[in-house]
Scaffold this motif. Structure first.
Motif, PDB file in Angstrom:
ATOM      1  N   ALA A   1      -9.658  47.405  54.135  1.00 31.14           N
ATOM      2  CA  ALA A   1      -9.447  46.024  53.679  1.00 31.14           C
ATOM      3  C   ALA A   1      -8.441  45.493  54.481  1.00 31.14           C
ATOM      4  O   ALA A   1      -7.594  46.135  55.482  1.00 31.14           O
ATOM      5  CB  ALA A   1      -8.809  46.372  52.299  1.00 31.14           C
ATOM      6  N   ALA A   2      -8.143  44.250  54.673  1.00 33.22           N
ATOM      7  CA  ALA A   2      -7.035  43.456  55.272  1.00 33.22           C
ATOM      8  C   ALA A   2      -6.188  42.661  54.553  1.00 33.22           C
ATOM      9  O   ALA A   2      -6.972  42.123  53.350  1.00 33.22           O
ATOM     10  CB  ALA A   2      -7.697  42.597  56.562  1.00 33.22           C
ATOM     11  N   PHE A   3      -5.167  42.307  54.442  1.00 30.85           N
ATOM     12  CA  PHE A   3      -4.240  41.564  53.904  1.00 30.85           C
ATOM     13  C   PHE A   3      -3.396  40.454  54.677  1.00 30.85           C
ATOM     14  O   PHE A   3      -2.974  40.845  55.835  1.00 30.85           O
ATOM     15  CB  PHE A   3      -2.835  42.684  53.067  1.00 30.85           C
ATOM     16  N   GLU A   4      -3.860  39.108  54.179  1.00 33.15           N
ATOM     17  CA  GLU A   4      -3.205  38.157  55.224  1.00 33.15           C
ATOM     18  C   GLU A   4      -2.130  37.680  54.679  1.00 33.15           C
ATOM     19  O   GLU A   4      -1.832  37.563  53.344  1.00 33.15           O
ATOM     20  CB  GLU A   4      -4.342  37.266  54.995  1.00 33.15           C
ATOM     21  N   PRO A   5      -0.992  37.123  55.596  1.00 31.95           N
ATOM     22  CA  PRO A   5       0.199  36.454  54.985  1.00 31.95           C
ATOM     23  C   PRO A   5       0.029  35.173  54.038  1.00 31.95           C
ATOM     24  O   PRO A   5      -0.912  34.625  54.329  1.00 31.95           O
ATOM     25  CB  PRO A   5       1.075  36.188  56.031  1.00 31.95           C
ATOM     26  N   ALA A   6       0.866  35.200  52.814  1.00 33.48           N
ATOM     27  CA  ALA A   6       0.393  33.910  51.783  1.00 33.48           C
ATOM     28  C   ALA A   6       1.600  33.513  51.304  1.00 33.48           C
ATOM     29  O   ALA A   6       1.418  32.757  50.331  1.00 33.48           O
ATOM     30  CB  ALA A   6      -0.425  34.792  50.871  1.00 33.48           C
ATOM     31  N   ILE A   7       2.778  33.620  51.902  1.00 31.87           N
ATOM     32  CA  ILE A   7       4.213  32.991  51.538  1.00 31.87           C
ATOM     33  C   ILE A   7       4.593  31.934  52.460  1.00 31.87           C
ATOM     34  O   ILE A   7       4.148  32.181  53.781  1.00 31.87           O
ATOM     35  CB  ILE A   7       5.070  33.780  50.937  1.00 31.87           C
ATOM     36  N   ASP A   8       5.195  30.952  52.154  1.00 34.52           N
ATOM     37  CA  ASP A   8       5.703  30.141  53.200  1.00 34.52           C
ATOM     38  C   ASP A   8       6.838  30.592  53.779  1.00 34.52           C
ATOM     39  O   ASP A   8       7.751  31.384  53.253  1.00 34.52           O
ATOM     40  CB  ASP A   8       5.759  28.788  52.465  1.00 34.52           C
TER      41      ASP A   8
ATOM     42  N   GLY B   1       0.380  57.739  51.611  1.00 31.11           N
ATOM     43  CA  GLY B   1       0.064  57.986  50.122  1.00 31.11           C
ATOM     44  C   GLY B   1       0.572  56.304  49.513  1.00 31.11           C
ATOM     45  O   GLY B   1      -0.051  56.067  48.608  1.00 31.11           O
ATOM     46  N   MET B   2       1.364  55.599  49.824  1.00 30.00           N
ATOM     47  CA  MET B   2       1.959  54.389  49.422  1.00 30.00           C
ATOM     48  C   MET B   2       0.751  53.233  49.658  1.00 30.00           C
ATOM     49  O   MET B   2       0.971  52.223  48.917  1.00 30.00           O
ATOM     50  CB  MET B   2       3.120  53.731  49.885  1.00 30.00           C
ATOM     51  N   THR B   3      -0.152  53.492  50.748  1.00 36.88           N
ATOM     52  CA  THR B   3      -0.939  52.421  50.715  1.00 36.88           C
ATOM     53  C   THR B   3      -2.280  52.514  49.865  1.00 36.88           C
ATOM     54  O   THR B   3      -2.862  51.376  49.961  1.00 36.88           O
ATOM     55  CB  THR B   3      -1.591  52.241  52.302  1.00 36.88           C
ATOM     56  N   ALA B   4      -1.980  53.032  48.840  1.00 38.77           N
ATOM     57  CA  ALA B   4      -2.862  53.091  47.640  1.00 38.77           C
ATOM     58  C   ALA B   4      -2.455  51.716  46.811  1.00 38.77           C
ATOM     59  O   ALA B   4      -3.253  51.412  45.931  1.00 38.77           O
ATOM     60  CB  ALA B   4      -2.702  54.200  46.724  1.00 38.77           C
ATOM     61  N   ASN B   5      -1.345  51.363  47.214  1.00 35.55           N
ATOM     62  CA  ASN B   5      -0.567  50.040  46.229  1.00 35.55           C
ATOM     63  C   ASN B   5      -1.042  48.879  47.199  1.00 35.55           C
ATOM     64  O   ASN B   5      -0.417  48.557  48.055  1.00 35.55           O
ATOM     65  CB  ASN B   5       0.734  50.335  46.474  1.00 35.55           C
ATOM     66  N   ASN B   6      -1.782  48.208  46.576  1.00 31.62           N
ATOM     67  CA  ASN B   6      -2.265  46.627  47.004  1.00 31.62           C
ATOM     68  C   ASN B   6      -1.277  45.700  46.943  1.00 31.62           C
ATOM     69  O   ASN B   6      -1.012  44.906  48.210  1.00 31.62           O
ATOM     70  CB  ASN B   6      -3.871  46.137  46.451  1.00 31.62           C
ATOM     71  N   LEU B   7      -0.458  45.783  46.122  1.00 31.70           N
ATOM     72  CA  LEU B   7       0.704  44.667  46.034  1.00 31.70           C
ATOM     73  C   LEU B   7       1.685  45.134  47.178  1.00 31.70           C
ATOM     74  O   LEU B   7       2.224  44.162  47.882  1.00 31.70           O
ATOM     75  CB  LEU B   7       1.288  44.878  44.695  1.00 31.70           C
ATOM     76  N   LEU B   8       1.991  46.379  47.390  1.00 30.25           N
ATOM     77  CA  LEU B   8       2.826  46.608  48.573  1.00 30.25           C
ATOM     78  C   LEU B   8       2.259  46.232  50.144  1.00 30.25           C
ATOM     79  O   LEU B   8       2.762  45.507  50.695  1.00 30.25           O
ATOM     80  CB  LEU B   8       3.007  48.142  48.538  1.00 30.25           C
ATOM     81  N   LEU B   9       0.859  46.269  50.232  1.00 28.01           N
ATOM     82  CA  LEU B   9       0.260  45.656  51.200  1.00 28.01           C
ATOM     83  C   LEU B   9       0.304  44.384  51.316  1.00 28.01           C
ATOM     84  O   LEU B   9       0.516  43.653  52.541  1.00 28.01           O
ATOM     85  CB  LEU B   9      -0.990  46.342  51.417  1.00 28.01           C
ATOM     86  N   GLN B  10       0.199  43.525  50.254  1.00 29.97           N
ATOM     87  CA  GLN B  10       0.427  42.070  50.402  1.00 29.97           C
ATOM     88  C   GLN B  10       1.611  41.665  50.620  1.00 29.97           C
ATOM     89  O   GLN B  10       1.770  40.622  51.497  1.00 29.97           O
ATOM     90  CB  GLN B  10       0.031  41.573  48.856  1.00 29.97           C
ATOM     91  N   ILE B  11       2.687  42.442  49.978  1.00 28.07           N
ATOM     92  CA  ILE B  11       4.288  42.129  50.223  1.00 28.07           C
ATOM     93  C   ILE B  11       4.725  42.406  51.538  1.00 28.07           C
ATOM     94  O   ILE B  11       5.466  41.445  52.306  1.00 28.07           O
ATOM     95  CB  ILE B  11       5.076  43.065  49.235  1.00 28.07           C
ATOM     96  N   LEU B  12       3.769  43.289  52.305  1.00 32.89           N
ATOM     97  CA  LEU B  12       4.124  43.882  53.664  1.00 32.89           C
ATOM     98  C   LEU B  12       3.569  42.766  54.572  1.00 32.89           C
ATOM     99  O   LEU B  12       4.440  41.997  55.527  1.00 32.89           O
ATOM    100  CB  LEU B  12       3.449  44.983  53.959  1.00 32.89           C
TER     101      LEU B  12
ATOM    102  N   ALA C   1       5.980  39.661  54.373  1.00 32.26           N
ATOM    103  CA  ALA C   1       7.115  39.969  55.019  1.00 32.26           C
ATOM    104  C   ALA C   1       7.088  39.591  56.528  1.00 32.26           C
ATOM    105  O   ALA C   1       8.112  39.275  57.286  1.00 32.26           O
ATOM    106  CB  ALA C   1       7.990  41.091  54.454  1.00 32.26           C
ATOM    107  N   LEU C   2       6.081  40.260  56.924  1.00 31.46           N
ATOM    108  CA  LEU C   2       5.914  40.309  58.446  1.00 31.46           C
ATOM    109  C   LEU C   2       5.242  39.347  59.198  1.00 31.46           C
ATOM    110  O   LEU C   2       5.502  38.909  60.375  1.00 31.46           O
ATOM    111  CB  LEU C   2       5.067  41.670  58.769  1.00 31.46           C
ATOM    112  N   ASP C   3       4.627  38.504  58.136  1.00 30.90           N
ATOM    113  CA  ASP C   3       3.706  37.475  58.532  1.00 30.90           C
ATOM    114  C   ASP C   3       2.714  37.631  59.745  1.00 30.90           C
ATOM    115  O   ASP C   3       2.323  37.192  60.615  1.00 30.90           O
ATOM    116  CB  ASP C   3       4.699  36.374  59.227  1.00 30.90           C
ATOM    117  N   VAL C   4       2.066  39.061  59.549  1.00 29.43           N
ATOM    118  CA  VAL C   4       0.852  39.308  60.311  1.00 29.43           C
ATOM    119  C   VAL C   4      -0.145  40.300  59.333  1.00 29.43           C
ATOM    120  O   VAL C   4       0.108  40.377  58.208  1.00 29.43           O
ATOM    121  CB  VAL C   4       1.250  40.590  61.384  1.00 29.43           C
ATOM    122  N   ARG C   5      -1.335  39.984  59.771  1.00 29.09           N
ATOM    123  CA  ARG C   5      -2.494  40.963  59.079  1.00 29.09           C
ATOM    124  C   ARG C   5      -2.027  42.385  58.927  1.00 29.09           C
ATOM    125  O   ARG C   5      -1.926  42.675  59.965  1.00 29.09           O
ATOM    126  CB  ARG C   5      -3.578  40.597  59.632  1.00 29.09           C
ATOM    127  N   VAL C   6      -2.171  42.779  57.678  1.00 28.82           N
ATOM    128  CA  VAL C   6      -2.024  44.256  57.613  1.00 28.82           C
ATOM    129  C   VAL C   6      -3.482  44.745  57.325  1.00 28.82           C
ATOM    130  O   VAL C   6      -4.112  44.271  56.435  1.00 28.82           O
ATOM    131  CB  VAL C   6      -1.057  44.505  56.309  1.00 28.82           C
TER     132      VAL C   6
END
Ligand code: ADP
Ligand code: G3P
Length: 507
Positions: free
Chosen positions: A470-477, A413-424, A427-432
C-alpha cells in the motif's frame, strides 16, 4: 525433485522473541512468538533475564518448525537479528549470566556517561565511534556492571567473563555454549557499543582505555553474512550464517541497498536509517553514524540513523498504564473518531529524548489540555507523536546530507495502523510505502543468512522479492502542517530540564 528448503530467522526483540521461516520468494511460511518479562527494579532501570530469553528462543524455533511441518534438515541456514545495545555478561565456564541483562532503554548510566564525557562533552568519541555519549549504548552499561558487581572486573580481566549483545549471547549458545560456543558479534551490533572504531571495524584501543573496558571480555567482530558455525540443539546441523541488529536487518529486508534509500521501523521505538554507501557520514544534527551491513568480505555499507526511543511503547502505555484501550489496535478507531488533536500534544520522553535531541533530562508531557480534550484527541496526539518525531529526524537527515527525502518505506508492528501511516505522510509531505512483508527485520536476517550459503544468488535476486502492499499520499495543506509542527516543537521544549541533576537519580 528434492524437498523444498527454507531459511529461518530469529528476532530477539525488546518485548518478545520470534522465529519466522521464509521460502525462496521471501514469503512467510511459518512463525512463532513469545514475550518475555520486562523487569523494572527502579525508576529508569530496565532489565531482561537472558536465560529466559534463551529458553524462549529455543521454544519459538521449535514451534515455528512444528507449525509449518518443517524438518530441521529443510533449513538451508538461520539468521539472527536482535534488540541492539542491550548487554549480557556471562561466565565462560558455566554459561550463566552474571546478572540480568541491562536493556537499551535503561538510564542508570546517566552520571557515568556525564563523567566519561568530561571535559569534552557528549561528542568525545563521535569521530571514532559515530555515536554521542549516551545512556543508550552498550559500553557504559558494561562499565556500570564492572563497577557495581563485586569482583567482576578482576574476572573480566582474567578472561573468565564474556560480554555480548543479544546476537553474541544467542550465537554462543546456539553453537554449543560451554561446549565450544563461538564468541562473536556482527559488525552492526558492534557499531552500537560505543567501543568500535567505525572505519577500522575493530575495537578502538583508545576508547577501551578511556572507558576502562577489558578487551579480554569482548567478542570477535564478524561480518553480517557468513557462516559463524553450525547449530547444536533444536537447530542441530543448520549453518548460522547471518546476524544484524534489528534496525539494520530491517534496512536489509526492505532491500534498501542503494545509497539514499531510507526505511523507518515502528515498533517499541522507531528507527529511521538512511543508506549512505561506502563512506560513514558524520552527523552534525544529532543523528548516529552506524554500519548498515557488511556482506562477507565486501566493504561495509554505512548508514545514518535517527533513533526514537518511544513510539509503539506510548500506545502500550496508553493501553496498560491508563487502561484507555483494550488492545493496541483499538487506538486507530478511537483516534479516527475525531478530526484533529483538539490542539493537544503528547511528547513521550520516557527515557529522555533520543535523536536528534539526546537529552536525558527530558521527561514526557501532555500539553494543550482544555476541558474540550477527550481521550480520542489524546489517542490522535499519541499517533501524531510518532509522525512528528520522525519529521524531526528527517529534517536532521536533510540538514546532514542536503538530500531531501523522496519517499519513506515503513515496517514494524505499528504499521498495521493505516491512520498512523496517513498521519505520517501528512507530517512528512512524502509518499509512505508499506511492503507486502512487514516482518522486514526477520526477512533481512534471513536474506543475510541465505546469501552466505548461496540460497539466494545476490542482491538483485533479493530486490525482486520486494513488493508494495500500500502507499499513502500526503493530504493536508502546508499551512496546517506548519502550524502543527510548530506546536509540536513547543511541546518538545516543555519536556526539557525536568530531571534535577543534583538529585542524581532518574525519576
Ligand atoms: N494497530 C496498532 N496501532 C498502533 N500501535 C500498534 C498497533 N499494533 C501494535 N502496535 C504497537 O507496536 C508495538 C509492537 O510492534 P513490534 O514491531 O512487534 O515491536 P518490537 O519489535 O519493538 O517488540 C507495540 O508497542 C504496540 O503498542
Ligand atoms: O526490539 P525493538 O524492535 O524494540 O528494537 C530495539 C532497538 O534495536 C534498540 O536500539
Amino acid at each position: 525433485m528434492g524437498q523444498e528448503t527454507f531459511v529461518a530467522a530469529i528476532d530477539q526483540g525488546t518485548t518478545s522473541s520470534r522465529c519466522i521461516v521464509f521460502n525462496k520468494r521471501g514469503r512467510i511460511v511459518s512463525s512463532a512468538q513469545r514475550e518475555h518479562r520486562q523487569i523494572f527494579p527502579r525508576p529508569g532501570w530496565v532489565e531482561h533475564d537472558a536465560t529466559e530469553i534463551w529458553a524462549n528462543v529455543q521454544d519459538v524455533v521449535q514451534r515455528a518448525l512444528d507449525g509449518g511441518g518443517i524438518a530441521v534438515d529443510q533449513l538451508a541456514a538461520i539468521g539472527i537479528t536482535n534488540q541492539r545495545e542491550t548487554v549480557v555478561l556471562w561466565d565462560r565456564e558455566t554459561g550463566e549470566p552474571v546478572s540480568n541483562a541491562i536493556v537499551w532503554q535503561d538510564t542508570r548510566t546517566r552520571d557515568l556517561v556525564r563523567e566519561l564525557g568530561a571535559p569534552v562533552g557528549p561528542e568525545r568519541f563521535r569521530e571514532r565511534t559515530g555515536l554521542p555519549l549516551a545512556t543508550y549504548f552498550s559500553g557504559p552499561k558494561f562499565l556500570w556492571m564492572l563497577e557495581n558487581i563485586d569482583g567482576l572486573r578482576e574476572r573480566a580481566e582474567r578472561g573468565d567473563i564474556l560480554f555480548g549483545t543479544m546476537d553474541s549471547w544467542l550465537i554462543w549458545n546456539l553453537t554449543g555454549g560451554t561446549d565450544g560456543g563461538r564468541h562473536v558479534t556482527d559488525v552492526t551490533n558492534a557499531s552500537r557499543t560505543l567501543l568500535m572504531n567505525l572505519r577500522e571495524l575493530d575495537w578502538d584501543g583508545t576508547v577501551l582505555e578511556r572507558m576502562r573496558i577489558p578487551r579480554a571480555a569482548l567478542p570477535e567482530i564478524v561480518s553480517s553474512s557468513e557462516v559463524y558455525g553450525t547449530a547444536t540443539g533444536v537447530l542441530a546441523g543448520v549453518p548460522i550464517a547471518g546476524a544484524l541488529g534489528d534496525q539494520h536487518a530491517a534496512l536489509f529486508g526492505q532491500t534498501a541497498f542503494s545509497e539514499g534509500d531510507v526505511k523507518s521501523t515502528y515498533g517499541t521505538g522507531s528507527f529511521l536509517l538512511l543508506n549512505t554507501g561506502a563512506e560513514p557520514v558524520q552527523s552534525r544534527h544529532g543523528l548516529l553514524t552506524t554500519v548498515g551491513y557488511q556482506i562477507g568480505d565486501a566493504p561495509a555499507v554505512y548508514a545514518l540513523e535517527g533513533s526514537i526511543a518511544v513510539s509503539g511503547a506510548l500506545v502500550q502505555w496508553f493501553r496498560d498504564q491508563l487502561g484507555a484501550i483494550e488492545n493496541a489496535s483499538d487506538i486507530e478507531a478511537l483516534a479516527a473518531s475525531v478530526a484533529d488533536n483538539g490542539d493537544c500534544y503528547v511528547v513521550p520522553a520516557f527515557s529522555g529524548l533520543f535523536a536528534p535531541h539526546w537529552r536525558s533530562d527530558a521527561r514526557g508531557v501532555i500539553v494543550g489540555l482544555t476541558g474540550y480534550v477527550t481521550k480520542a484527541h489524546i489517542a490522535r496526539a499519541i499517533l501524531e507523536a510518532s509522525a512528528w518525531q520522525t519529521k524531526e529526524v528527517v529534517d536532521a537527515m536533510a540538514a546532514d546530507t542536503r538530500m531531501p527525502l523522496a519517499e519513506l518505506r515503513v515496517d514494524g508492528g505499528m504499521t498495521a495502523n493505516n491512520l498512523l501511516l496517513q498521519i505520517l505522510a501528512d507530517a512528512l509531505d512524502v509518499r509512505v510505502i508499506l511492503p507486502e512483508v512487514t516482518e522486514t527485520t526477520c526477512l533481512g536476517a534471513a536474506f543475510a543468512a541465505g546469501l552466505a550459503v548461496g540460497y539466494w544468488s545476490g542482491l538483485d535476486e533479493l530486490r525482486e522479492t520486494w513488493s508494495q502492499k500500500a502507499a499513502f499520499e500526503p493530504a493536508i495543506d502546508e499551512k496546517r502542517r506548519a502550524h502543527e509542527y510548530r506546536q509540536w516543537k513547543k511541546a518538545v521544549a516543555r519536556t526539557l530540564d525536568w530531571v534535577e541533576p543534583e538529585v542524581g537519580v532518574d525519576r
